[in-house]
Design a protein around this motif. Structure first.
Motif, mmCIF file in Angstrom:
data_model
loop_
_atom_site.group_PDB
_atom_site.id
_atom_site.type_symbol
_atom_site.label_atom_id
_atom_site.label_comp_id
_atom_site.label_asym_id
_atom_site.label_seq_id
_atom_site.Cartn_x
_atom_site.Cartn_y
_atom_site.Cartn_z
ATOM 1 N N LYS A 168 11.087 -2.858 -0.937
ATOM 2 C CA LYS A 168 10.447 -1.899 -1.654
ATOM 3 C C LYS A 168 10.779 -1.441 -2.815
ATOM 4 C CE LYS A 168 9.722 0.009 3.357
ATOM 5 N NZ LYS A 168 10.030 0.673 4.571
ATOM 6 N N ILE A 169 11.930 -1.607 -2.788
ATOM 7 C CA ILE A 169 12.310 -1.284 -4.546
ATOM 8 C C ILE A 169 11.582 -1.710 -5.501
ATOM 9 C CG2 ILE A 169 14.223 -1.170 -5.423
ATOM 10 C CD1 ILE A 169 16.073 -0.682 -3.677
ATOM 11 N N ILE A 170 11.548 -2.884 -5.120
ATOM 12 C CA ILE A 170 10.898 -3.769 -6.257
ATOM 13 C C ILE A 170 8.768 -3.745 -5.981
ATOM 14 C CG2 ILE A 170 10.636 -6.685 -7.029
ATOM 15 C CD1 ILE A 170 13.477 -5.412 -7.336
ATOM 16 N N LEU A 171 8.831 -3.578 -5.346
ATOM 17 C CA LEU A 171 6.953 -2.795 -5.385
ATOM 18 C C LEU A 171 7.088 -1.889 -5.941
ATOM 19 C CD1 LEU A 171 6.469 -4.434 -1.436
ATOM 20 C CD2 LEU A 171 6.286 -5.388 -4.117
ATOM 21 N N ILE A 172 7.500 -0.608 -5.955
ATOM 22 C CA ILE A 172 7.401 0.375 -6.699
ATOM 23 C C ILE A 172 8.382 0.435 -8.135
ATOM 24 C CG2 ILE A 172 7.817 2.109 -4.528
ATOM 25 C CD1 ILE A 172 10.673 2.632 -5.677
ATOM 26 N N CYS A 173 8.735 -0.508 -7.934
ATOM 27 C CA CYS A 173 9.716 -0.925 -9.959
ATOM 28 C C CYS A 173 9.638 -2.638 -10.204
ATOM 29 C CB CYS A 173 10.586 -0.198 -9.800
ATOM 30 S SG CYS A 173 11.345 -0.316 -11.523
ATOM 31 N N GLN A 174 8.906 -3.375 -10.461
ATOM 32 C CA GLN A 174 9.316 -5.277 -11.034
ATOM 33 C C GLN A 174 9.490 -4.493 -11.995
ATOM 34 O OE1 GLN A 174 7.709 -7.875 -9.551
ATOM 35 N NE2 GLN A 174 6.487 -6.451 -7.843
ATOM 36 N N ASN A 175 9.572 -4.001 -12.585
ATOM 37 C CA ASN A 175 10.751 -3.961 -13.955
ATOM 38 C C ASN A 175 12.801 -4.108 -13.607
ATOM 39 O OD1 ASN A 175 9.398 -4.219 -16.174
ATOM 40 N ND2 ASN A 175 9.548 -2.269 -16.340
ATOM 41 N N SER A 176 12.547 -3.812 -12.291
ATOM 42 C CA SER A 176 13.733 -3.650 -11.577
ATOM 43 C C SER A 176 14.585 -5.099 -10.756
ATOM 44 C CB SER A 176 14.364 -3.135 -10.484
ATOM 45 O OG SER A 176 14.560 -1.242 -11.118
ATOM 46 N N ARG A 177 13.375 -6.169 -10.519
ATOM 47 C CA ARG A 177 13.110 -8.046 -10.011
ATOM 48 C C ARG A 177 14.624 -8.783 -10.585
ATOM 49 N NH1 ARG A 177 9.813 -11.032 -7.408
ATOM 50 N NH2 ARG A 177 10.506 -12.688 -6.537
ATOM 51 N N LYS A 178 14.576 -7.926 -11.850
ATOM 52 C CA LYS A 178 16.058 -9.395 -12.359
ATOM 53 C C LYS A 178 17.409 -8.327 -12.570
ATOM 54 C CE LYS A 178 13.853 -12.287 -16.736
ATOM 55 N NZ LYS A 178 12.409 -12.571 -15.960
ATOM 56 N N HIS A 179 17.108 -7.285 -12.343
ATOM 57 C CA HIS A 179 18.558 -6.496 -12.043
ATOM 58 C C HIS A 179 18.879 -7.179 -10.661
ATOM 59 C CE1 HIS A 179 21.461 -3.817 -12.493
ATOM 60 N NE2 HIS A 179 21.060 -2.664 -11.243
ATOM 61 N N ASN B 109 0.451 -1.046 -0.179
ATOM 62 C CA ASN B 109 -0.108 0.595 0.360
ATOM 63 C C ASN B 109 1.056 1.257 -0.089
ATOM 64 O OD1 ASN B 109 -2.309 -1.603 -0.121
ATOM 65 N ND2 ASN B 109 -2.525 -1.185 2.530
ATOM 66 N N ILE B 110 1.680 0.993 0.750
ATOM 67 C CA ILE B 110 3.092 2.273 0.924
ATOM 68 C C ILE B 110 3.834 2.727 -0.875
ATOM 69 C CG2 ILE B 110 4.891 2.829 1.349
ATOM 70 C CD1 ILE B 110 4.055 2.054 4.532
ATOM 71 N N ALA B 111 3.702 1.337 -1.500
ATOM 72 C CA ALA B 111 4.813 1.460 -2.523
ATOM 73 C C ALA B 111 3.522 2.019 -3.646
ATOM 74 C CB ALA B 111 4.756 0.020 -2.835
ATOM 75 N N HIS B 112 2.620 2.245 -2.932
ATOM 76 C CA HIS B 112 1.742 2.643 -4.321
ATOM 77 C C HIS B 112 1.181 3.967 -3.919
ATOM 78 C CE1 HIS B 112 0.158 -1.260 -6.126
ATOM 79 N NE2 HIS B 112 -0.512 -1.926 -5.134
ATOM 80 N N ILE B 113 0.819 4.742 -2.923
ATOM 81 C CA ILE B 113 0.893 5.949 -2.595
ATOM 82 C C ILE B 113 2.307 6.474 -2.911
ATOM 83 C CG2 ILE B 113 0.876 7.342 -0.893
ATOM 84 C CD1 ILE B 113 -0.680 5.474 0.336
ATOM 85 N N PHE B 114 3.158 5.470 -2.678
ATOM 86 C CA PHE B 114 5.088 6.147 -2.828
ATOM 87 C C PHE B 114 4.756 6.945 -4.519
ATOM 88 C CE2 PHE B 114 8.963 6.075 -5.077
ATOM 89 C CZ PHE B 114 9.706 7.472 -3.980
ATOM 90 N N ILE B 115 3.719 5.829 -5.870
ATOM 91 C CA ILE B 115 4.579 5.981 -6.821
ATOM 92 C C ILE B 115 3.226 7.352 -8.042
ATOM 93 C CG2 ILE B 115 3.654 4.432 -9.149
ATOM 94 C CD1 ILE B 115 4.110 2.096 -7.990
#
Length: 439
Positions: free
Chosen positions: A353-364, A249-255
């Motif tokens: 928390k990083i991945i929750l706001i940016c799923q595209n960073s998961r593989k990185h 939820n906090i990730a959605h708010i941040f985005i």
């Protein structure tokens, strides 16, 4: 059909020009690849192994000084790397087919073909044979061969042997995104990594269910982590964060709140978001300040640019680098600081928390985890307890936040305190596999 039927098998094309030579190598490679694609579909694994051995291994003990073993004739003009590439891709054409068709047990036999006394260089070997054997020896001692062995491992016994074996899914992800690897290797690595992760998630869910039941402990499901009974308490403390003030939820708010901000504003708010609710211990505060200083100095020329999707992704990837393996080779100073001071959970939550706001960073992130493993695997397990603890917490945390498993914490008994963290024993964790309704 056999290896000797290949048109390149007994050629000795020494009279080609360098350009013609290059074309000849490419033609030979494509013919070999097509050959193995075809036979893996039609022949039994034993016959495929026989053909592979006939092309790459048989004949290397010939005493005929003029004999050039099969396919090696194509590569003898200082073309070891091309032979290497051909051998590697053929292996993964076979591996990919056998993995798809559940013939995994034969992969070990493929790997074992290179553990052969006949491949050792002998004094009476012909000079050309010595060259061919040296190439195979180089392959056997290479990182590529170690990567091939990952596909032969028995993952129900992955806790045995070297400690790094427990985290093979990340090493496989690293293989799957490496564009220098054959496409067959990338595909096989991607599939096997997912298989290992799914197995861990299932075993974790079953362990949670059985470990909280009143049935005798002898019926407990295997704990997939090495944290022992501490794993359950860790799981409860992580699941507590789900709810109105959950990380999601906090990730959605941040985005939403950071849209149309400049990079400078975004970096300031990113720091606040990542450290929100983190324990304000003195050692963490020192680490936090070091992180803030590093991030603020990154891409200062772009500070007044409006954050785009690309810049958002690059910033998240940069944060991951700062927290894991900054120069691509060695652990970052921030990673070492947190791990040595016992703040592995803090680090894992920030990475989550990083991945929750940016799923595209998961593989990185997973490739950086793989490089951390590669760095520390050279050290004995006793010297890597902090890193292993980090890996176990990382595995559990990301399994809990997986898309296809839902965890809930239910209070089983009344308590006087309003803070559930003070009495985690009064709670039980329930897990449920989600059904994908879009399938």
């Amino acid at each position: 059909m056999n290896a000797n039927s290949l048109s390149i098998s007994q050629e000795n094309p020494h009279n080609f020009t360098s350009n013609s030579r290059r074309i000849n190598v490419q033609i030979a490679q494509e013919e070999v690849y097509s050959f193995f694609v075809e036979i893996t579909k039609k022949l039994s694994p034993d016959d495929v192994l026989r053909e592979f051995r006939g092309l790459f291994i048989d004949g290397l003990d010939s005493e005929d000084s003029d004999y050039i073993p099969g396919i090696y004739s194509v590569f003898l003009d200082d073309n070891e790397q091309e032979l290497y590439n051909t051998l590697k891709r053929c292996c993964y054409i076979i591996v990919n087919n056998w993995k798809t068709n559940r013939k995994d047990k034969y992969i070990q036999e493929l790997v074992n073909l290179f553990v052969n006394d006949n491949l050792k260089i002998k004094t009476d070997n012909a000079p050309i044979v010595k060259v061919c054997k040296s190439w195979l020896e180089n392959f056997f001692n290479s990182k590529d061969y170690q990567e091939l062995k990952l596909f032969a491992a028995k993952y129900d016994e992955s806790s045995r042997g070297h400690w790094a074996n427990r985290y093979s899914s990340y090493l496989l992800i690293d293989q799957s995104v490496n564009k220098n690897n054959p496409i067959e290797q990338q595909e096989a690595a991607r599939k096997l990594s997912k298989q290992i992760k799914d197995k861990f998630k299932f075993e974790l869910a079953m362990y949670i269910a059985r470990s909280q039941s009143a049935v005798s402990s002898t019926t407990r499901y295997k704990n997939p982590s090495v944290l022992g009974d501490n794993a359950l308490r860790l799981i409860k403390s992580i699941v507590l964060k789900k709810g109105a003030f959950s990380h999601e939820n906090i990730a959605h708010i941040f985005i939403k709140q950071t849209q149309n901000q400049t990079l400078e504003e975004f970096k300031i708010n990113l720091e606040k978001y990542l450290f929100f609710s983190v324990d304000k211990q003195e050692s963490v505060e020192i680490w936090k300040q070091q992180f803030v200083n590093t991030l603020s100095l990154w891409k200062t020329d772009y500070n007044q640019e409006i954050i785009t999707k690309e810049l958002f992704l690059r910033t998240c990837n940069r944060v991951i680098d700062c927290l894991t393996i900054e120069n691509g080779k060695e652990p970052s100073s921030l990673f070492v600081l947190l791990i040595t001071q016992g703040h592995a959970l803090t680090l894992v939550i920030i990475l989550l928390k990083i991945i929750l706001i940016c799923q595209n960073s998961r593989k990185h992130l997973e490739t950086r985890i793989a490089r951390l493993i590669r760095f520390y695997e050279n050290y004995p397990e006793d010297e890597c307890k902090g890193v292993i603890n980090f890996m176990e917490i990382f595995n559990i945390t990301f399994a809990i936040y997986a898309e296809n498993v839902e965890y809930n914490l239910i209070k089983m008994e009344e308590e006087q305190s309003s803070n559930p963290q003070l009495n985690l024993d009064g709670y039980r964790v329930f897990s449920q596999m989600k059904v994908d309704r879009h399938k």
